[in-house]
Design a protein around this motif. Structure first.
Motif, PDB file in Angstrom:
ATOM      1  N   GLN A   1       0.836  -1.213   0.000  1.00  9.58           N
ATOM      2  CA  GLN A   1       0.000   0.000   0.000  1.00  9.58           C
ATOM      3  C   GLN A   1       0.866   1.256   0.000  1.00  9.58           C
ATOM      4  OE1 GLN A   1      -2.786  -0.377   3.233  1.00  9.58           O
ATOM      5  NE2 GLN A   1      -4.263  -1.383   1.876  1.00  9.58           N
ATOM      6  N   GLN A   2       1.946   1.197   0.791  1.00  9.29           N
ATOM      7  CA  GLN A   2       2.801   2.376   0.930  1.00  9.29           C
ATOM      8  C   GLN A   2       3.543   2.705  -0.378  1.00  9.29           C
ATOM      9  OE1 GLN A   2       5.351   2.009   4.345  1.00  9.29           O
ATOM     10  NE2 GLN A   2       6.449   3.918   3.916  1.00  9.29           N
ATOM     11  N   TYR A   3       4.018   1.677  -1.056  1.00  7.54           N
ATOM     12  CA  TYR A   3       4.846   1.905  -2.247  1.00  7.54           C
ATOM     13  C   TYR A   3       4.118   1.600  -3.559  1.00  7.54           C
ATOM     14  CZ  TYR A   3       8.626   2.207   1.167  1.00  7.54           C
ATOM     15  OH  TYR A   3       9.426   2.578   2.228  1.00  7.54           O
ATOM     16  N   ASN A   4       2.847   1.208  -3.469  1.00  7.82           N
ATOM     17  CA  ASN A   4       2.048   0.913  -4.670  1.00  7.82           C
ATOM     18  C   ASN A   4       2.685  -0.107  -5.601  1.00  7.82           C
ATOM     19  OD1 ASN A   4      -0.201   2.494  -4.182  1.00  7.82           O
ATOM     20  ND2 ASN A   4       0.915   4.338  -4.813  1.00  7.82           N
ATOM     21  N   THR A   5       3.183  -1.177  -5.043  1.00  7.64           N
ATOM     22  CA  THR A   5       3.840  -2.195  -5.863  1.00  7.64           C
ATOM     23  C   THR A   5       2.846  -3.293  -6.233  1.00  7.64           C
ATOM     24  OG1 THR A   5       4.478  -3.354  -3.863  1.00  7.64           O
ATOM     25  CG2 THR A   5       6.111  -1.879  -4.826  1.00  7.64           C
ATOM     26  N   ALA A   6       3.145  -3.975  -7.307  1.00 12.94           N
ATOM     27  CA  ALA A   6       2.427  -5.216  -7.629  1.00 12.94           C
ATOM     28  C   ALA A   6       3.273  -6.355  -7.064  1.00 12.94           C
ATOM     29  CB  ALA A   6       2.290  -5.361  -9.126  1.00 12.94           C
ATOM     30  N   SER A   7       2.624  -7.393  -6.549  1.00 11.04           N
ATOM     31  CA  SER A   7       3.385  -8.475  -5.920  1.00 11.04           C
ATOM     32  C   SER A   7       3.044  -9.819  -6.549  1.00 11.04           C
ATOM     33  CB  SER A   7       3.079  -8.551  -4.425  1.00 11.04           C
ATOM     34  OG  SER A   7       3.301  -7.306  -3.823  1.00 11.04           O
ATOM     35  N   LEU A   8       4.076 -10.572  -6.818  1.00 13.27           N
ATOM     36  CA  LEU A   8       3.896 -11.958  -7.263  1.00 13.27           C
ATOM     37  C   LEU A   8       4.511 -12.825  -6.164  1.00 13.27           C
ATOM     38  CD1 LEU A   8       3.048 -13.942  -9.439  1.00 13.27           C
ATOM     39  CD2 LEU A   8       5.214 -13.588 -10.567  1.00 13.27           C
ATOM     40  N   ILE A   9       3.662 -13.582  -5.496  1.00 10.87           N
ATOM     41  CA  ILE A   9       4.106 -14.308  -4.305  1.00 10.87           C
ATOM     42  C   ILE A   9       3.970 -15.802  -4.558  1.00 10.87           C
ATOM     43  CG2 ILE A   9       3.642 -14.663  -1.834  1.00 10.87           C
ATOM     44  CD1 ILE A   9       2.018 -11.761  -2.573  1.00 10.87           C
ATOM     45  N   ILE A  10       5.051 -16.531  -4.347  1.00 15.19           N
ATOM     46  CA  ILE A  10       4.889 -17.979  -4.440  1.00 15.19           C
ATOM     47  C   ILE A  10       5.006 -18.562  -3.041  1.00 15.19           C
ATOM     48  CG2 ILE A  10       5.713 -18.157  -6.812  1.00 15.19           C
ATOM     49  CD1 ILE A  10       8.260 -19.322  -5.675  1.00 15.19           C
ATOM     50  N   THR A  11       4.162 -19.476  -2.764  1.00 13.83           N
ATOM     51  CA  THR A  11       4.104 -20.015  -1.395  1.00 13.83           C
ATOM     52  C   THR A  11       3.375 -21.352  -1.398  1.00 13.83           C
ATOM     53  OG1 THR A  11       3.422 -19.498   0.879  1.00 13.83           O
ATOM     54  CG2 THR A  11       1.914 -18.821  -0.850  1.00 13.83           C
ATOM     55  N   HIS A  12       3.560 -22.109  -0.318  1.00 12.89           N
ATOM     56  CA  HIS A  12       2.616 -23.203  -0.098  1.00 12.89           C
ATOM     57  C   HIS A  12       1.934 -23.034   1.259  1.00 12.89           C
ATOM     58  CE1 HIS A  12       6.652 -25.205   0.695  1.00 12.89           C
ATOM     59  NE2 HIS A  12       6.190 -24.882   1.857  1.00 12.89           N
ATOM     60  N   ASP A  13       2.068 -21.810   1.791  1.00 16.89           N
ATOM     61  CA  ASP A  13       1.402 -21.453   3.045  1.00 16.89           C
ATOM     62  C   ASP A  13       0.031 -20.882   2.674  1.00 16.89           C
ATOM     63  OD1 ASP A  13       0.458 -20.233   5.299  1.00 16.89           O
ATOM     64  OD2 ASP A  13       2.304 -19.119   5.739  1.00 16.89           O
ATOM     65  N   MET A  14      -1.020 -21.687   2.877  1.00 20.16           N
ATOM     66  CA  MET A  14      -2.351 -21.272   2.428  1.00 20.16           C
ATOM     67  C   MET A  14      -2.917 -20.121   3.261  1.00 20.16           C
ATOM     68  SD  MET A  14      -2.740 -22.890  -0.250  1.00 20.16           S
ATOM     69  CE  MET A  14      -4.419 -22.781  -0.797  1.00 20.16           C
ATOM     70  N   ASP A  15      -2.462 -19.998   4.520  1.00 24.64           N
ATOM     71  CA  ASP A  15      -2.887 -18.848   5.328  1.00 24.64           C
ATOM     72  C   ASP A  15      -2.356 -17.561   4.712  1.00 24.64           C
ATOM     73  OD1 ASP A  15      -4.422 -20.018   7.211  1.00 24.64           O
ATOM     74  OD2 ASP A  15      -2.758 -20.413   8.603  1.00 24.64           O
TER      75      ASP A  15
END
Lengths: 257, 253
Positions: free
Chosen positions: B200-214
């Protein structure tokens, strides 16, 4: 494929990869940006932080060489030739080779382990995505620093080694500092220093190259880091002897001329 | 089972556009025609099993790995066709948070943040280097660690510093490789909150890879499930929870 043949093929494959790595270094070293800050830092790490170790081994080497040779020389009535003989052996051969072997152990393994650890913890990848060429920043600087520092360390080792030998001569034979100095210098020519100094550059290149190559391409995991450090030492030490043989053969041709 | 997906309020030309990307290591086909669009200010989460090619995909986006086929566009540029200089410039717009943080362990926190900044001087936007470092560290809540070495930091702190190092160049996109792996639930929650805050602060787009469903549930605007090297299924967290497919349901158990 039969195992010995497979081993031979692997050996040549590895040699080819190291040669390509050396070629990449020779290409990259001339091109900007020049990472001078890191180069000076590596000169400090490789040169300054090895001073004590190299001085100590050089001192012991000169002292022991004199102690071991002395009885035989006395037996032949050639005690007065001892400073000259030790001077020539230390400056031409023993000083540079012992220094290079100590550096292969200390610097080669440290570079291999450091870069290997950076590889497996993705620090090299992080460097690359931050817009830095990790090859120039990590590899070129380390190889250059080893090349520059090894001749300096070898010269220090020679000087301290001769001092060790002088102490034995002084304590056992009553040789004065001036007499010892004159005897050594009267038998050493500038031509003895040039090959000794030159081969140290190549020793430094080999040690830096092998350490960087093994670390830069370390396989994943802590075993890979350990293997990188271990193989770097073994391979660099072996290359020191091979390069020394070549240097001695070339120098011999010039001495004969 | 590729489900149609509406981009909702994320429209316009995508920041990252991937079409039919293929990547293999020897006989092992990791990505087999993968497609993806990442839009401005979007949080896109990719989930998949270990070894399914998630990290490889991120590395392909910044050309740490080269793709075997397909096309990959980042900020309107085909990543495969860029020269090294162009690539370095583009990489300053794409932050990468590595799984193990990848902090330079021979450098202090300050030097870790200085390192990318000094290579992209234009990114300091005329601001004083020290104040920029302080401000970025404050945004991750770790201004007091500026003179510490990475070995003195906990796992969660390392992750925050790595994020600060990424943020210092003010990237348009941040790629997160398993941002919560290896962290305890409380620290993982703090990292998730931090990711949302900096987004929110830097207005970035994020691509997140994870297997943490939470993590995926809290962060994602949209999710892709990566199976067999393709985007097997995509939609919002709630969309995917409702999918009647054993392989998809396995992620939510």
């Amino acid at each position: 494929m039969v195992k010995p043949l497979r081993d031979l093929a692997n050996f040549f494959e590895e040699a080819g990869k190291i040669a390509r790595f050396a070629g990449r270094f020779l290409q990259a070293v001339w091109k900007p940006p020049y990472e001078l800050r890191e180069l000076f830092h590596q000169c400090y790490v490789i040169g300054y932080q090895s001073l004590f170790l190299i001085a100590l081994t050089g001192f012991i080497m000169g002292l022991v060489l004199d102690l071991q040779t002395r009885p035989t020389m006395i037996e032949f009535g050639a005690e007065s030739y001892l400073p000259a003989m030790i001077g020539i052996s230390v400056v031409r051969e023993i000083g540079p080779v012992i220094t290079a072997l100590m550096c292969a152990g200390k610097i080669g393994s440290s570079i291999g382990a450091e870069l290997g650890s950076m590889r497996v913890t993705e620090q090299i990848d992080a460097m690359e995505v931050s817009g830095t060429n990790p090859f120039k920043y990590l590899v070129v600087t380390r190889i250059l620093a080893t090349m520059l520092m090894l001749p300096v360390l070898a010269m220090l080792s020679n000087a301290v080694g001769l001092f060790g030998s002088f102490l034995v001569e002084n304590l056992k034979g009553g040789v004065t500092p001036v007499l010892y100095y004159n005897k050594v210098m009267n038998n050493l020519a500038f031509g003895d220093l040039i090959p000794s100094f030159t081969k140290c550059f190549f020793f430094g290149f080999a040690i830096g190259l092998v350490g960087c190559y093994k670390g830069y391409y370390a396989k994943k995991g802590t075993v890979g880091v350990g293997a990188a450090a271990n193989v770097a030492v073994v391979l660099a030490s072996m290359l020191v002897f091979v390069l020394d043989l070549i240097a001695v053969l070339i120098a011999d041709i010039f001495y004969e001329l | 089972m590729n489900q149609p997906y509406s981009h909702g309020h994320f429209s316009g030309s995508p920041l990252i556009e991937i079409r039919g990307v293929r990547k293999s290591f020897g006989e092992h086909q990791v990505l087999n025609g993968f497609d993806l669009n990442l839009h401005e200010k979007e949080n896109l989460v990719i989930v998949g099993k270990s070894g399914s090619g998630k990290s490889v995909l991120l590395k392909c986006i910044v050309r740490l790995e080269k793709i075997d086929g397909g096309s990959l566009w980042v900020l309107g540029k085909s990543i495969a066709d860029l020269s090294q200089v162009e690539l370095d410039l583009l990489r300053s717009d794409v932050g990468f948070l590595f799984q193990g943080s990848a902090l330079y362990d021979s450098m202090t926190v300050r030097e870790n943040l200085q390192f990318p900044l000094r290579r992209h001087v234009e990114r300091s936007r005329g601001e004083n280097e020290e104040s920029l470092i302080r401000a970025t560290l404050e945004s991750v809540g770790l201004a007091h660690t500026v003179d510490m070495l990475p070995e003195e930091l906990s796992g969660g702190m390392k992750r925050r510093i790595a994020l600060a190092r990424t943020l210092i160049l003010r990237p348009k996109i941040i790629l997160y490789d398993e941002p919560t792996s290896g962290l305890d639930p409380i620290t993982a929650k703090e990292i998730i909150e931090l990711i949302l805050k900096v987004q929110q602060q830097y207005n970035t787009a994020s691509l997140i890879i994870t297997h943490d469903m939470d993590c995926a549930r809290v962060i994602s605007n949209r999710m892709i499930i990566l199976i067999d090297g393709i985007n097997y299924c995509e939609g919002t967290y709630q969309d995917l929870m409702a999918v009647d497919d054993e392989r998809v349901r396995a992620f939510f158990k």
